[in-house]
Design an enzyme around this catalytic site. Structure first.
Site, PDB file in Angstrom:
ATOM      1  N   SER A 159      54.756  40.395  38.846  1.00 48.62           N
ATOM      2  CA  SER A 159      54.246  40.374  37.465  1.00 48.62           C
ATOM      3  C   SER A 159      55.317  40.975  36.581  1.00 48.62           C
ATOM      4  CB  SER A 159      52.980  41.221  37.370  1.00 48.62           C
ATOM      5  OG  SER A 159      52.670  41.499  36.017  1.00 48.62           O
ATOM      6  N   TYR A 172      47.275  48.562  38.949  1.00 42.75           N
ATOM      7  CA  TYR A 172      47.923  47.241  39.006  1.00 42.75           C
ATOM      8  C   TYR A 172      49.435  47.391  38.794  1.00 42.75           C
ATOM      9  CZ  TYR A 172      48.723  42.286  37.835  1.00 42.75           C
ATOM     10  OH  TYR A 172      49.173  40.989  37.812  1.00 42.75           O
TER      11      TYR A 172
HETATM   12  C1  BGC Z   1      48.368  40.002  34.391  1.00 41.50           C
HETATM   13  C2  BGC Z   1      47.722  39.332  33.200  1.00 41.50           C
HETATM   14  C3  BGC Z   1      48.485  39.686  31.934  1.00 41.50           C
HETATM   15  C4  BGC Z   1      49.952  39.431  32.108  1.00 41.50           C
HETATM   16  C5  BGC Z   1      50.768  39.866  30.893  1.00 41.50           C
HETATM   17  C6  BGC Z   1      49.819  39.668  34.443  1.00 41.50           C
HETATM   18  O1  BGC Z   1      50.397  40.279  35.534  1.00 41.50           O
HETATM   19  O2  BGC Z   1      47.730  39.562  35.581  1.00 41.50           O
HETATM   20  O3  BGC Z   1      46.387  39.741  33.103  1.00 41.50           O
HETATM   21  O4  BGC Z   1      48.009  38.879  30.859  1.00 41.50           O
HETATM   22  O5  BGC Z   1      50.438  40.103  33.251  1.00 41.50           O
HETATM   23  O6  BGC Z   1      50.446  41.180  30.501  1.00 41.50           O
END
Ligand code: BGC
Length: 271
Positions: A159, A172
């Site tokens: 991410s 996360y």
């Molecule tokens: C998340 C999303 C978020 C995006 C940008 C991703 O890793 O799962 O929920 O919109 O990052 O912030």
């Protein structure tokens, strides 16, 4: 989907890569980015293990679609945080298709809480799925790849939050930051075996994980304002790069993170 968005997604699927004879496992492949990757790898000729946790019908439908596009697939239910289930899935892939060439660590979960409110079990579950999962899958895959001696490809879907702070999502962000250093370290250990490991760091992509934000007009507006390209991405745009990284053409690429975020991480509007 607007006309522009759907044509972008369709074009992203056009990248031509030949994966015939290769076998891939894609975790969390029943929906979202994992689904797009499984379909794209299958359409490129790979045998695909569609890993899922409980969406059996969706996983079977993806296998059927892969078979219709001329490829081969099987659906296997395995929780990526369960050591025995992961080892069993890799063993089944090897037994069914004769070996394992590609692992895509895609499965992930997200649950927002202010730091002071995060229940310990939520923190543990997020770390288990998003960080321990990629470790368990990569360990099992690397063992199989090393035993076979033909190298391999491991791709983690991390991410932008492997690098970018994410208020109300400390677990996360911590899990994705962990995947960043796990990848960098494992890439070095696996390099002598011609196994590459890379991360793809998506920004906001249209998947179930952020459906609530995309469907809330105010939150959607705020999100789009932070994306220089002015739109959310499509899962196919992640699948296109993943397919390249899975191919022989990417043999000299390892230890790297590739950001696909419409410019989100370069956002400077407030300056
Ligand atoms: C998340 C999303 C978020 C995006 C940008 C991703 O890793 O799962 O929920 O919109 O990052 O912030």
């Amino acid at each position: 989907m607007s006309a522009t968005t759907s044509s972008v997604a369709a074009n992203a699927g056009d990248v031509h890569v030949d994966l015939r004879g290769k076998t891939a496992i894609v975790t969390g492949a029943a929906t979202g980015i994992g689904k797009a990757i499984a379909l794209r790898l299958g359409a490129s000729g790979a045998n695909v293990v569609v890993d899922y946790r409980d969406q059996t019908d969706a996983a079977n439908e993806i296998v059927a679609e892969i078979e219709r596009s001329g490829g081969h697939g099987i659906a296997i239910s395995a929780d990526v945080s369960d050591e025995a289930a992961v080892d069993g899935m890799v063993a089944s892939a090897v037994e069914h298709f004769g070996g394992l060439d590609i692992l895509v660590n895609n499965a992930g979960i997200e649950q927002s809480h202010a730091l002071v409110d995060i229940p310990l079990d939520v923190w543990k579950r997020i770390i288990d799925v998003n960080l321990t999962g990629p470790f368990l899958c990569a360990r099992a895959a690397a063992r199989a790849m090393i035993a076979r001696g033909r190298g391999g490809r491991i791709i983690n879907i991390s991410s932008v939050h492997e690098d970018l702070a994410f208020p109300n999502n400390a677990a996360y962000a911590a899990s994705k930051g962990g995947v960043r250093m796990f990848m960098r370290t494992a890439a070095l250990e696996l390099a002598p075996h011609a196994i590459t490991m890379n991360n793809i760091a998506p920004g906001a992509i249209a998947t179930p994980i952020n459906q609530d934000v995309r469907e809330n007009p105010q939150q959607r507006k705020e999100l789009l304002e932070e994306i220089p390209l002015g739109r959310v991405g499509q899962p196919e745009e992640i699948a296109a790069l993943c397919t390249y990284l899975a191919s022989d053409a990417a043999g000299y690429v390892t230890g790297a993170t590739f950001v696909i975020d419409g410019g989100l991480m370069r956002y400077t509007k407030g300056l």
